[in-house]
Design a protein around this motif. Sequence first.
Motif, mmCIF file in Angstrom:
data_model
loop_
_atom_site.group_PDB
_atom_site.id
_atom_site.type_symbol
_atom_site.label_atom_id
_atom_site.label_comp_id
_atom_site.label_asym_id
_atom_site.label_seq_id
_atom_site.Cartn_x
_atom_site.Cartn_y
_atom_site.Cartn_z
ATOM 1 N N LYS A 75 0.684 -1.274 -0.105
ATOM 2 C CA LYS A 75 0.071 0.051 0.014
ATOM 3 C C LYS A 75 0.929 1.410 0.065
ATOM 4 C CE LYS A 75 -4.220 -1.903 2.453
ATOM 5 N NZ LYS A 75 -5.054 -1.728 3.594
ATOM 6 N N PRO A 76 0.330 2.302 -0.333
ATOM 7 C CA PRO A 76 0.925 3.685 -0.405
ATOM 8 C C PRO A 76 1.370 3.886 1.002
ATOM 9 C CG PRO A 76 -0.833 3.975 -1.957
ATOM 10 C CD PRO A 76 -1.037 2.455 -1.054
ATOM 11 N N TYR A 77 2.700 4.362 1.172
ATOM 12 C CA TYR A 77 3.019 4.645 2.689
ATOM 13 C C TYR A 77 1.961 5.776 3.430
ATOM 14 C CZ TYR A 77 5.424 6.888 6.551
ATOM 15 O OH TYR A 77 5.622 7.337 8.106
ATOM 16 N N GLU A 78 1.549 6.745 2.721
ATOM 17 C CA GLU A 78 0.697 7.752 3.263
ATOM 18 C C GLU A 78 -0.545 6.925 3.914
ATOM 19 O OE1 GLU A 78 3.713 9.449 0.714
ATOM 20 O OE2 GLU A 78 2.093 7.866 0.347
ATOM 21 N N GLU A 79 -0.987 5.986 2.991
ATOM 22 C CA GLU A 79 -2.119 5.276 3.755
ATOM 23 C C GLU A 79 -2.059 4.718 4.893
ATOM 24 O OE1 GLU A 79 -5.116 1.735 2.130
ATOM 25 O OE2 GLU A 79 -3.925 3.134 0.740
ATOM 26 N N VAL A 80 -0.680 3.972 4.920
ATOM 27 C CA VAL A 80 -0.337 3.209 6.128
ATOM 28 C C VAL A 80 -0.082 4.182 7.319
ATOM 29 C CG1 VAL A 80 1.300 1.697 7.142
ATOM 30 C CG2 VAL A 80 0.766 1.312 4.962
ATOM 31 N N GLU A 81 0.296 5.363 7.182
ATOM 32 C CA GLU A 81 0.903 6.358 8.034
ATOM 33 C C GLU A 81 -0.385 6.810 8.933
ATOM 34 O OE1 GLU A 81 2.108 10.617 8.067
ATOM 35 O OE2 GLU A 81 3.970 9.595 7.906
ATOM 36 N N ALA A 82 -1.528 6.996 7.950
ATOM 37 C CA ALA A 82 -2.589 7.646 8.447
ATOM 38 C C ALA A 82 -3.407 6.782 9.400
ATOM 39 C CB ALA A 82 -3.578 8.142 7.272
ATOM 40 N N GLU A 83 -3.222 5.251 9.205
ATOM 41 C CA GLU A 83 -3.714 4.537 9.930
ATOM 42 C C GLU A 83 -2.758 4.288 11.315
ATOM 43 O OE1 GLU A 83 -6.954 2.804 9.885
ATOM 44 O OE2 GLU A 83 -6.947 3.993 8.345
#
Length: 308
Positions: free
Chosen positions: A81-89
């Motif tokens: 997954k895109p890093y930004e998506e993981v970071e948000a979670e």
Amino acid sequence: MLDPKKVKLGICPIGWSNDDMWDLGDENTFQQCVSEMKLAGFDGCEVGHKYPEDREVLKHMLDARNLTIASRWFSSFLVDKPYEEVEAEFVKELEYLSYVGASAINISEQSGSIQGMLDKRVLKDKRIMNDEEWARLCDGLNKLGKLSLEKYGIKSCFHHHMGTVVQTVEETIRLMENTDPKYVFLCFDTGHFTFAGEDPVDVLGKFADRVGHVHLKNMRMPIVEKVKAEDWSFLKAVRSGAFTVPGDPDGCVDFDSVFEILDKAGYEGWIMVEAEQDPAVANPFEYAKMGREYITKHTGLGGEVVLK
């Protein structure tokens, strides 16, 4: 003997209610779980699927029992997954954990994981990453680790796990060598290394200075041998009783050597009893007492708790 001023003793709720197979322990409530944890002599726990998502409610329930949240599992998908998506979670989890006083978050890379698949052979069907995927994972972990430590004071501890892309000692070494020791720590798990055919004492000797969180699992090796011989899934192994607690005579892990290495390394943090078993077969409270009494006898942690 571990220093009780530096090391705290906790237990995970998975012995009461399994997070991968919700039918195991469906009858056990959250309040029963945390009450029995305290009664068995533990000071903290991790977050399970029955815990209140409202962090204020959770903190109130734990404060009433003088319990603390040590950490929580986080499923990362840094490879797929895109890093930004993981970071948000990740940030959502950090906000929750920060409020309830946790010191660690246990990151498990779940891209391609087969740990929850009943039709996959845990020792033969796991995903193998290529160099590009390894780089993406390690770079993402460095970013998450920096964020969690610098903004929240919470250690990012990578959890090697059966059925995932980081299962073996070789994979763990590669991850440790390619991540920043200032920001990425190891969630050291005696059971998962033993299950993978590795010596957990050997592995701990290599990475004692990187350990940020500890899971103490014991292993019933006759069941692990069946997993190998009959190509079982991870979940079938759990249902069949592959894991148990420290102090169970059916287990094989050399915990004294683990305690000695952690002590010499000056380990500071939580050590957690974690043994996913069927609570209808292995009574959670009785096994919690067994684990706590063993650890207290061998480390001095946990003090004297007399239960009639």
